[in-house]
Design a protein around this motif. Structure first.
Motif, mmCIF file in Angstrom:
data_model
loop_
_atom_site.group_PDB
_atom_site.id
_atom_site.type_symbol
_atom_site.label_atom_id
_atom_site.label_comp_id
_atom_site.label_asym_id
_atom_site.label_seq_id
_atom_site.Cartn_x
_atom_site.Cartn_y
_atom_site.Cartn_z
ATOM 1 N N GLN A 144 0.614 -0.897 0.259
ATOM 2 C CA GLN A 144 -0.247 0.215 -0.074
ATOM 3 C C GLN A 144 0.483 0.984 0.101
ATOM 4 O OE1 GLN A 144 -3.081 0.340 0.155
ATOM 5 N NE2 GLN A 144 -3.466 -2.052 -0.361
ATOM 6 N N LYS A 145 1.615 1.166 0.519
ATOM 7 C CA LYS A 145 2.585 2.345 1.203
ATOM 8 C C LYS A 145 2.917 3.424 -0.780
ATOM 9 C CE LYS A 145 5.173 1.609 4.874
ATOM 10 N NZ LYS A 145 6.624 1.347 5.674
ATOM 11 N N GLN A 146 3.871 2.331 -1.755
ATOM 12 C CA GLN A 146 3.978 2.240 -3.274
ATOM 13 C C GLN A 146 4.919 3.453 -3.326
ATOM 14 O OE1 GLN A 146 3.336 1.136 -5.905
ATOM 15 N NE2 GLN A 146 2.610 -0.844 -4.646
ATOM 16 N N LYS A 147 6.096 3.589 -2.307
ATOM 17 C CA LYS A 147 7.110 4.557 -2.469
ATOM 18 C C LYS A 147 7.921 4.959 -4.038
ATOM 19 C CE LYS A 147 9.447 2.476 0.807
ATOM 20 N NZ LYS A 147 10.585 3.121 2.676
ATOM 21 N N ASP A 148 8.869 5.317 -4.071
ATOM 22 C CA ASP A 148 9.101 5.356 -5.057
ATOM 23 C C ASP A 148 10.429 3.936 -5.925
ATOM 24 O OD1 ASP A 148 10.924 6.200 -7.173
ATOM 25 O OD2 ASP A 148 12.190 7.121 -6.493
ATOM 26 N N SER A 149 9.492 2.832 -5.934
ATOM 27 C CA SER A 149 9.869 1.895 -6.291
ATOM 28 C C SER A 149 11.625 1.986 -7.310
ATOM 29 C CB SER A 149 9.148 0.848 -6.969
ATOM 30 O OG SER A 149 8.172 1.003 -8.164
ATOM 31 N N ALA A 150 11.579 2.912 -8.151
ATOM 32 C CA ALA A 150 12.875 2.471 -9.166
ATOM 33 C C ALA A 150 14.127 2.962 -8.393
ATOM 34 C CB ALA A 150 11.839 3.246 -10.629
ATOM 35 N N ALA A 151 13.976 3.692 -7.681
ATOM 36 C CA ALA A 151 15.216 4.145 -6.658
ATOM 37 C C ALA A 151 15.410 3.447 -6.089
ATOM 38 C CB ALA A 151 15.349 5.213 -5.866
ATOM 39 N N GLU A 152 14.124 2.573 -4.863
ATOM 40 C CA GLU A 152 14.611 1.122 -4.555
ATOM 41 C C GLU A 152 14.891 0.176 -4.494
ATOM 42 O OE1 GLU A 152 11.946 -1.237 -0.809
ATOM 43 O OE2 GLU A 152 11.122 0.803 -2.427
ATOM 44 N N MET A 153 13.939 -0.111 -6.409
ATOM 45 C CA MET A 153 14.891 -1.476 -7.147
ATOM 46 C C MET A 153 16.119 -1.625 -7.367
ATOM 47 S SD MET A 153 13.890 -4.196 -7.857
ATOM 48 C CE MET A 153 11.631 -4.563 -8.589
ATOM 49 N N ARG A 154 17.126 0.098 -7.671
ATOM 50 C CA ARG A 154 18.192 0.171 -8.228
ATOM 51 C C ARG A 154 19.472 0.339 -6.801
ATOM 52 N NH1 ARG A 154 16.046 4.094 -10.697
ATOM 53 N NH2 ARG A 154 17.425 5.758 -9.422
ATOM 54 N N ALA A 155 18.780 0.761 -5.300
ATOM 55 C CA ALA A 155 19.578 0.322 -4.585
ATOM 56 C C ALA A 155 19.450 -0.908 -4.208
ATOM 57 C CB ALA A 155 18.481 0.840 -3.835
ATOM 58 N N VAL A 156 18.685 -2.282 -4.212
ATOM 59 C CA VAL A 156 18.407 -3.031 -3.736
ATOM 60 C C VAL A 156 19.141 -4.373 -5.025
ATOM 61 C CG1 VAL A 156 16.425 -5.430 -3.977
ATOM 62 C CG2 VAL A 156 16.346 -3.368 -2.647
ATOM 63 N N LEU A 157 19.525 -3.951 -5.700
ATOM 64 C CA LEU A 157 19.747 -4.710 -6.628
ATOM 65 C C LEU A 157 21.257 -5.056 -6.648
ATOM 66 C CD1 LEU A 157 18.088 -4.177 -10.590
ATOM 67 C CD2 LEU A 157 18.121 -6.520 -8.844
ATOM 68 N N ARG A 158 21.904 -3.127 -6.361
ATOM 69 C CA ARG A 158 23.153 -2.728 -6.092
ATOM 70 C C ARG A 158 23.566 -3.491 -5.165
ATOM 71 N NH1 ARG A 158 22.635 2.423 -7.061
ATOM 72 N NH2 ARG A 158 21.886 2.915 -5.208
ATOM 73 N N THR A 159 22.697 -3.355 -4.392
ATOM 74 C CA THR A 159 23.468 -3.972 -2.581
ATOM 75 C C THR A 159 23.068 -5.842 -2.939
ATOM 76 O OG1 THR A 159 21.854 -2.261 -1.683
ATOM 77 C CG2 THR A 159 22.625 -4.244 -0.141
ATOM 78 N N GLY A 160 22.608 -5.815 -3.721
ATOM 79 C CA GLY A 160 22.426 -7.289 -3.725
ATOM 80 C C GLY A 160 23.647 -7.496 -5.123
ATOM 81 N N GLY A 161 23.925 -7.466 -6.170
ATOM 82 C CA GLY A 161 25.527 -7.005 -6.535
ATOM 83 C C GLY A 161 26.775 -7.379 -5.740
ATOM 84 N N LYS A 162 26.671 -6.525 -4.366
ATOM 85 C CA LYS A 162 27.362 -6.356 -3.589
ATOM 86 C C LYS A 162 28.501 -6.877 -2.692
ATOM 87 C CE LYS A 162 27.564 -0.973 -3.272
ATOM 88 N NZ LYS A 162 27.119 0.142 -2.214
ATOM 89 N N VAL A 163 26.688 -7.719 -2.569
ATOM 90 C CA VAL A 163 26.880 -9.140 -1.053
ATOM 91 C C VAL A 163 27.092 -10.097 -2.677
ATOM 92 C CG1 VAL A 163 25.559 -10.376 -0.713
ATOM 93 C CG2 VAL A 163 25.121 -8.189 0.135
ATOM 94 N N VAL A 164 27.112 -10.195 -3.464
ATOM 95 C CA VAL A 164 27.357 -11.111 -4.567
ATOM 96 C C VAL A 164 29.096 -11.309 -4.986
ATOM 97 C CG1 VAL A 164 27.154 -12.292 -7.022
ATOM 98 C CG2 VAL A 164 25.352 -11.412 -5.756
ATOM 99 N N VAL A 165 29.343 -9.682 -5.097
ATOM 100 C CA VAL A 165 31.323 -9.955 -5.150
ATOM 101 C C VAL A 165 31.899 -10.475 -4.408
ATOM 102 C CG1 VAL A 165 32.441 -8.443 -5.446
ATOM 103 C CG2 VAL A 165 30.898 -8.238 -6.998
ATOM 104 N N VAL A 166 31.238 -9.843 -3.091
ATOM 105 C CA VAL A 166 32.140 -10.151 -1.724
ATOM 106 C C VAL A 166 32.201 -11.760 -1.198
ATOM 107 C CG1 VAL A 166 32.387 -9.701 0.716
ATOM 108 C CG2 VAL A 166 31.860 -7.369 -0.551
ATOM 109 N N PHE A 167 30.938 -12.323 -1.890
ATOM 110 C CA PHE A 167 31.082 -13.726 -1.468
ATOM 111 C C PHE A 167 31.613 -14.552 -2.409
ATOM 112 C CE2 PHE A 167 28.615 -17.944 -2.438
ATOM 113 C CZ PHE A 167 28.418 -18.333 -0.755
ATOM 114 N N MET A 168 32.106 -14.210 -3.786
ATOM 115 C CA MET A 168 32.990 -14.493 -4.293
ATOM 116 C C MET A 168 34.251 -14.511 -4.482
ATOM 117 S SD MET A 168 30.791 -16.566 -6.635
ATOM 118 C CE MET A 168 31.846 -16.912 -7.941
ATOM 119 N N LEU A 169 34.118 -13.133 -4.230
ATOM 120 C CA LEU A 169 35.558 -12.863 -3.457
ATOM 121 C C LEU A 169 36.436 -13.969 -2.642
ATOM 122 C CD1 LEU A 169 36.706 -9.153 -4.021
ATOM 123 C CD2 LEU A 169 37.114 -10.773 -5.008
ATOM 124 N N LEU A 170 35.323 -14.102 -1.338
ATOM 125 C CA LEU A 170 35.671 -15.061 -0.307
ATOM 126 C C LEU A 170 35.650 -16.043 -0.707
ATOM 127 C CD1 LEU A 170 32.956 -13.229 1.966
ATOM 128 C CD2 LEU A 170 35.817 -13.117 2.333
#
Length: 81
Positions: free
Chosen positions: A33-59
């Motif tokens: 119901q909130k319907q915040k700025d979903s495009a910016a939120e989606m970019r932030a989630v994807l960026r954070t997910g990418g960082k997590v994947v990169v850190v995991f692969m390096l480890l």
């Protein structure tokens, strides 16, 4: 006394899981119901997910290299047949 123990535990478990499911569904409904700025939120989630994947692969790579070096150091045969 022992005959009632499973009945009490099952009822308690159903109450706890039912309450948890109710609040989980309510939370997801409220988030929709909130319907915040979903495009910016989606970019932030994807960026954070990418960082997590990169850190995991390096480890994972580091752990593999440390394992390989340690196994060679103690004299294990690491050659393929």
């Amino acid at each position: 006394m022992m005959d009632w123990t499973p009945i009490v535990f099952v009822i308690f478990k159903l109450l706890v899981l039912g309450t948890g499911m109710f609040f989980a569904i309510k939370w997801h409904y409220d988030q929709g119901q909130k319907q915040k700025d979903s495009a910016a939120e989606m970019r932030a989630v994807l960026r954070t997910g990418g960082k997590v994947v990169v850190v995991f692969m390096l480890l994972l790579l580091g752990l593999g290299l440390i394992t390989f070096v340690l196994s060679r150091l103690i004299g294990l045969d690491m050659t393929f047949p």
